[in-house]
Scaffold this active site. Structure first.
Site, PDB file in Angstrom:
ATOM      1  CB  SER A  18      15.767 -54.636  53.436  1.00 10.62           C
ATOM      2  OG  SER A  18      16.416 -53.907  52.608  1.00 10.62           O
ATOM      3  CE  LYS A  23      12.445 -50.585  48.539  1.00  6.35           C
ATOM      4  NZ  LYS A  23      13.444 -51.511  49.050  1.00  6.35           N
ATOM      5  NE  ARG A  27      15.858 -49.685  45.755  1.00  7.45           N
ATOM      6  CZ  ARG A  27      15.156 -49.395  45.398  1.00  7.45           C
ATOM      7  NH1 ARG A  27      15.046 -48.073  44.613  1.00  7.45           N
ATOM      8  NH2 ARG A  27      13.673 -49.845  45.395  1.00  7.45           N
TER       9      ARG A  27
END
Length: 527
Positions: free
Chosen positions: A423, A452, A354
């Site tokens: 997600s 996050k 990521r």
């Protein structure tokens, strides 16, 4: 290639040729080696070429003034075989490998001699480049006849019957040992099969790990064959009889039908394994060491098969996965390699890369490393958001958010075998992702995350909702660590995705191992 496999004359020639090449950058490697071989004027290389017509005196009258050994004394200290620098052997490794192969073709084994070097240098160079070869022009200008040299290097012995000798069957060549023919056939099948599989891993899978592994297997096969008696290879080659081979007269229905590139690769690997087993068993008649080498190669091929079969069975691997880690290189306390490899050692099944503010070229370089590490560990690699980067890097799949590329578009890019994760933050989003063809979903966030930001936290209630999808791979995510994992497991999760819990630790393997222990205990108890 170890120094014990070459004669002192070859060691001297290689050392001197390296010196010539360093002192005269305009010299080709072939020219440097030719001059080095002829510099030992009483040596076998010089004598062979003189016998083949070379006027060596005229040759040196023209070339000696440019030889650096005459001007700078390179030959003042001739190298001993034991002290020949390793970098010199490395510099000439390609030529030595060719010489070794030539020795096999000529039926001569053991040490590589200057005779083999002459064969590679002159005959192979001529066959490849013809009269454009610098060495060819340099030598033939002074009378050398290549045809004569070829006969001197590898004479073909013949038996001539006398005029009064009866032509009975016992005077004819005896049929060769059928075992030699068998070994030759098995060696050919193994070589061909390995090349087919290597082509698949190289061009279809883009797998550095598997391609390198298969190349090592091919070289290992060659080395194992070298351990067999030298007459066997020549005998097997001489008795090849394709028209008379009973095995070529029939085939099965499935033999000429394959459904995928992976199927082609697996079928050929099976042929390799069968051939290696035959080579192993029949080599016991001649060389226990060769048989042991073939056995080692066969066992190694099973490891290749495990990794090779995995992409075609990604769904099964996903179903077995429990621990998923999201990785951002800048957040790894020990750096990317130590953190990821430690986590994989600790039991992480899936790595997701990521990177939000990362140049594509640098990200691709990191993905290549991640691909290698995950393949070595038998783990899956997923790329966040970018299906194009997943495709370019050979990753197993992509993971997207609610506002990212649709599942259908990801699927069109990655194909049916690529994994697509989504997600989800509500029961409705879970149902939509599954109906659209996602292979896995992330469920959360369960807790506030240090890696996050989220506007809201559906928390453990969403985990309890996700339990209803018990037959679908889903991972609870968001702020999960070993301290709160028991709560997640009590809510019904048997798979989790973590990030900071491992990334910021100086002991990633230990942390991953503890998370995995808790997950395995949760799974075995039924949640």
């Amino acid at each position: 290639m170890s120094v014990v496999e070459i004669t002192p004359a070859v060691a001297r020639a290689l050392s001197l040729a390296s010196a010539f090449a360093r002192a005269n950058p305009c010299y080709s490697r072939e020219k440097s080696l030719l001059l080095a071989l002829l510099d030992e004027r009483e040596g076998s290389a010089s004598q062979l070429m003189v016998e083949a017509g070379l006027d060596i005196h005229a040759f040196w009258q023209l070339n000696e003034p440019s030889i650096p050994s005459v001007q700078t004394g390179f030959r003042a200290a001739e190298p001993s075989l034991e002290l020949l620098p390793q970098n010199t052997l490395s510099e000439w490794s390609d030529l030595l490998r060719q010489a070794r192969q030539l020795a096999r073709e000529w039926g001569t084994y053991g040490e590589i001699t200057s005779r083999h070097l002459v064969g590679c240098l002159l005959l192979n160079t001529y066959q490849t480049t013809g009269n454009q070869s610098e060495v060819y022009n340099l030598i033939t200008h002074h009378g050398l006849n290549l045809g004569h040299l070829s006969n001197l290097l590898n004479p073909e012995p013949t038996r001539v019957l006398s005029m009064d000798e009866p032509l009975f069957a016992e005077n004819l060549p005896k049929p060769a040992d059928p075992v030699a023919r068998l070994l030759d056939a098995c060696a050919n099948r193994a070589r061909e099969g390995l090349r087919v599989v290597e082509d698949h891993t190289r061009f279809c899978r883009n797998s550095l790990t598997l391609t390198r592994w298969l190349k090592e297997l091919r070289h290992g096969l060659r080395d194992a064959l070298d351990l067999l008696p030298r007459d066997l290879i020549r005998t097997g080659l001489a008795t090849r009889d394709v028209p008379g081979d009973v095995g070529t007269t029939f085939s099965t229905v499935n033999e000429m039908s394959r459904t995928s590139a992976s199927g082609v690769s697996i079928a050929n690997l099976k042929r390799v394994q069968e051939s290696l087993r035959s080579l192993e068993e029949y080599s016991k008649l001649f060389s226990a060491e060769a048989a042991a080498r073939f056995e080692t190669l066969r066992y190694s091929s099973y490891g290749v098969e495990k990794l090779l079969a995995n992409p075609g069975n990604r769904t099964a691997r996903l179903a077995q996965s429990r621990l998923y880690m999201l990785v951002t290189a800048s957040k790894c306390a020990l750096g990317l390699e130590k953190t990821v490899c430690g986590a994989l050692d600790g039991g992480v099944d899936i790595i997701q890369s990521r990177e939000k503010n990362y140049p594509d070229r640098e990200w691709l370089a990191d993905l290549a490393r991640l691909r290698r590490w995950t393949e070595d560990a038998g783990a899956l690699l997923v790329v966040n958001d970018r299906a194009d980067m997943a495709l370019a890097s050979g990753a197993d799949g992509v993971h997207v958010g609610q506002d990212d590329m649709p599942v259908s578009t990801c699927r069109s890019l990655l194909g049916s075998s690529g994994l697509v994760g989504v997600s989800t933050h509500s029961r409705l989003q879970m149902e939509q992702a599954i109906s659209l063809g996602a292979d896995m979903i992330g469920v959360g966030p369960v807790f506030p995350s240090g890696t996050k930001s989220f506007d809201e936290f559906p928390g453990l209630d969403l985990v309890r909702e996700a339990v209803k999808e018990q037959d679908f791979p889903w991972f609870a995510l968001g702020g999960i660590h070993s301290g709160n994992l028991p709560l997640v497991c009590q809510a019904g999760a048997t798979r989790v995705a973590v990030s900071g819990a491992i990334l910021v630790s100086e002991y990633p393997a230990t942390v991953a191992r503890e998370l995995r222990r808790q997950l395995d205990a949760c799974h075995s108890s039924g949640g």
